[in-house]
Design an enzyme around this catalytic site. Structure first.
Site, PDB file in Angstrom:
ATOM      1  N   ASN A   1      -6.155  22.961   6.286  1.00 38.81           N
ATOM      2  CA  ASN A   1      -4.974  23.129   7.127  1.00 38.81           C
ATOM      3  C   ASN A   1      -4.936  24.507   7.751  1.00 38.81           C
ATOM      4  O   ASN A   1      -4.336  24.711   8.797  1.00 38.81           O
ATOM      5  CB  ASN A   1      -3.719  22.899   6.297  1.00 38.81           C
ATOM      6  CG  ASN A   1      -3.566  21.440   5.930  1.00 38.81           C
ATOM      7  OD1 ASN A   1      -3.141  20.628   6.722  1.00 38.81           O
ATOM      8  ND2 ASN A   1      -3.941  21.092   4.714  1.00 38.81           N
TER       9      ASN A   1
ATOM     10  N   SER B   1      -0.171  15.077   8.802  1.00 40.89           N
ATOM     11  CA  SER B   1      -1.393  15.474   9.491  1.00 40.89           C
ATOM     12  C   SER B   1      -1.702  14.686  10.756  1.00 40.89           C
ATOM     13  O   SER B   1      -2.679  14.998  11.446  1.00 40.89           O
ATOM     14  CB  SER B   1      -2.576  15.413   8.532  1.00 40.89           C
ATOM     15  OG  SER B   1      -2.541  16.520   7.662  1.00 40.89           O
TER      16      SER B   1
ATOM     17  N   ALA C   1      -3.156  26.926  -2.875  1.00 36.07           N
ATOM     18  CA  ALA C   1      -2.699  28.129  -3.577  1.00 36.07           C
ATOM     19  C   ALA C   1      -1.550  27.777  -4.528  1.00 36.07           C
ATOM     20  O   ALA C   1      -0.773  26.839  -4.278  1.00 36.07           O
ATOM     21  CB  ALA C   1      -2.240  29.181  -2.578  1.00 36.07           C
TER      22      ALA C   1
END
Length: 393
Positions: free
Chosen positions: A183, A88, A145
């Site tokens: 994100n 990140s 997910a």
């Protein structure tokens, strides 16, 4: 900060002398060794990092140190010029690029993302570019997910940005307006850059960020699985596994990360990036001030604020800005003082999301504190209370 993609558990345990590794870190200092930093690196290894690399750049020169090993099978030392997936920290670079386009009058921070990219997310007329940059747009985070439960599986697949956004849109959304790390927002920002410039994101990063900052070892892979140049073996710890079960995961298809956390770089280049950014070479003072205007995060007071692609770490001598990152194989800390004259980057060749990671992460903060503040990191009751708190996918 999000783990799996960059956010970490907040460390809240004091390190003791018993955590220090009997193995010395290796360094060839070009200026005086910062007191206690080497011991903090050893503490990270003792707490479960296979290996760690630290690089400091300032007006006195460069100091590089490593501890632990680059590979658990061979025992080879971590390369002093090791490249790694910066995770990140990528967001700082993409945000800088977006701010450049704002300065050029090509986009506005307060325009809705649906103006340029209609139909990709619901309520796109109510989510602004600024809110994507500081994670207040109320978008779900696609790595949460089920598709992304096992890096050994999803790291072999190829994902398009549209697919990543679609995965997020199937998840419940957090409330809009508050900080909720996503994100997904940075995937949208990558598409925005491509829409506005007409060029691939990787090409724009190379032209606008890497070259001006002299980041000659940095690049954005899309599907290429290998890390170019010297590097340590990357490891990850599966959920529920013991430290003895660390698994190598250096090669993977990084299309799942892209604009959110996909850049490959090294410690020298990351220090050069923050030097260029904070000294005004990449954006003007107004833009930089906006990048450092942060919203409060659940990781306060350790990581108290997130701005536009930048996050702060709460050290004993005050907030210091930069970014952290985590991706299967690697974790990164990279911070600099306000003018970019003093820079420090840490690379750890493991991603861990287990509660026991707290001492390892705290040792990394201790290393930063000993360099920037000249004293050990102190743990307040607030920090102790945040033990085990996480905002990860």
């Amino acid at each position: 900060m999000p783990l799996v993609n960059g956010r970490r558990l907040v460390a809240a345990l004091l390190l003791t002398a018993g955590l220090l590794s009997p193995q010395p870190a290796h360094a060839r200092a070009r200026h005086a060794e910062p007191a206690g930093v080497r011991q903090a690196l050893d503490a990270m290894v003792a707490a479960g990092a296979p290996g760690v690399l630290a690089r400091i750049d300032d007006d006195h020169g460069t100091w590089i140190a490593t501890s632990g090993t680059a590979d658990l099978d061979t025992g080879t030392p971590v390369p002093r010029q090791a490249r790694f997936r910066v995770a990140s920290v990528t967001k700082s670079m993409v945000a800088t690029l977006v701010l450049q386009l704002v300065q050029e009058g090509r986009i506005s921070l307060d325009e809705p993302i649906g103006r340029r990219l209609p139909g990709l997310v619901a309520h796109d007329d109510q989510i602004t570019v600024r809110e994507l940059l500081n994670h207040t747009g109320g978008l779900a985070d696609y790595p949460k997910a089920a598709e992304f439960d096992d890096p050994e599986q999803y790291g072999r697949r190829t994902y398009t940005p549209d697919r990543l956004i679609a995965e997020a849109e199937r998840l419940p959304r957090p409330p809009k307006g508050g900080f909720a790390y996503s994100n997904t927002g940075y995937i949208l920002l990558g598409l925005l850059v491509e829409k506005v410039t007409g060029h691939d994101l990787g090409d724009e990063l190379a032209r606008r960020i890497f070259r001006p900052a002299r980041m000659t070892r940095s690049y954005l892979p899309v599907t290429s699985q290998d890390i170019r140049g010297p590097h340590a073996t990357g490891y990850y710890l599966p959920d529920g596994a013991d430290l003895a079960d660390l698994r190598p995961i250096t090669r993977l298809n990084p299309s799942f990360a892209w604009a959110a956390y996909g850049v490959v770089s090294d410690a020298r280049d990351l220090n050069r990036f923050y030097q260029a950014l904070f000294s005004g070479k990449l954006v003007g003072p107004e833009s930089l001030a906006q990048m450092r205007t942060g919203v409060t995060t659940p990781q306060a007071p350790v990581f108290p604020h997130y701005g536009l692609g930048l996050e702060s770490v709460g050290l004993t001598c005050g907030e210091t800005w930069g970014a952290t990152g985590s991706i299967p194989g690697y974790e990164t800390f990279s911070f600099a003082d306000a003018a970019g004259r003093r820079r420090m980057t840490l690379s750890i060749n493991v991603q861990r999301n287990d509660p026991a990671v707290a001492p390892m992460l705290l040792a990394g903060i201790d290393a930063l504190n000993r360099y920037f503040c000249g004293e050990p990191y102190s743990v307040s009751p607030q920090v102790k209370e945040s033990a085990g708190r996480t905002d990860r996918p």
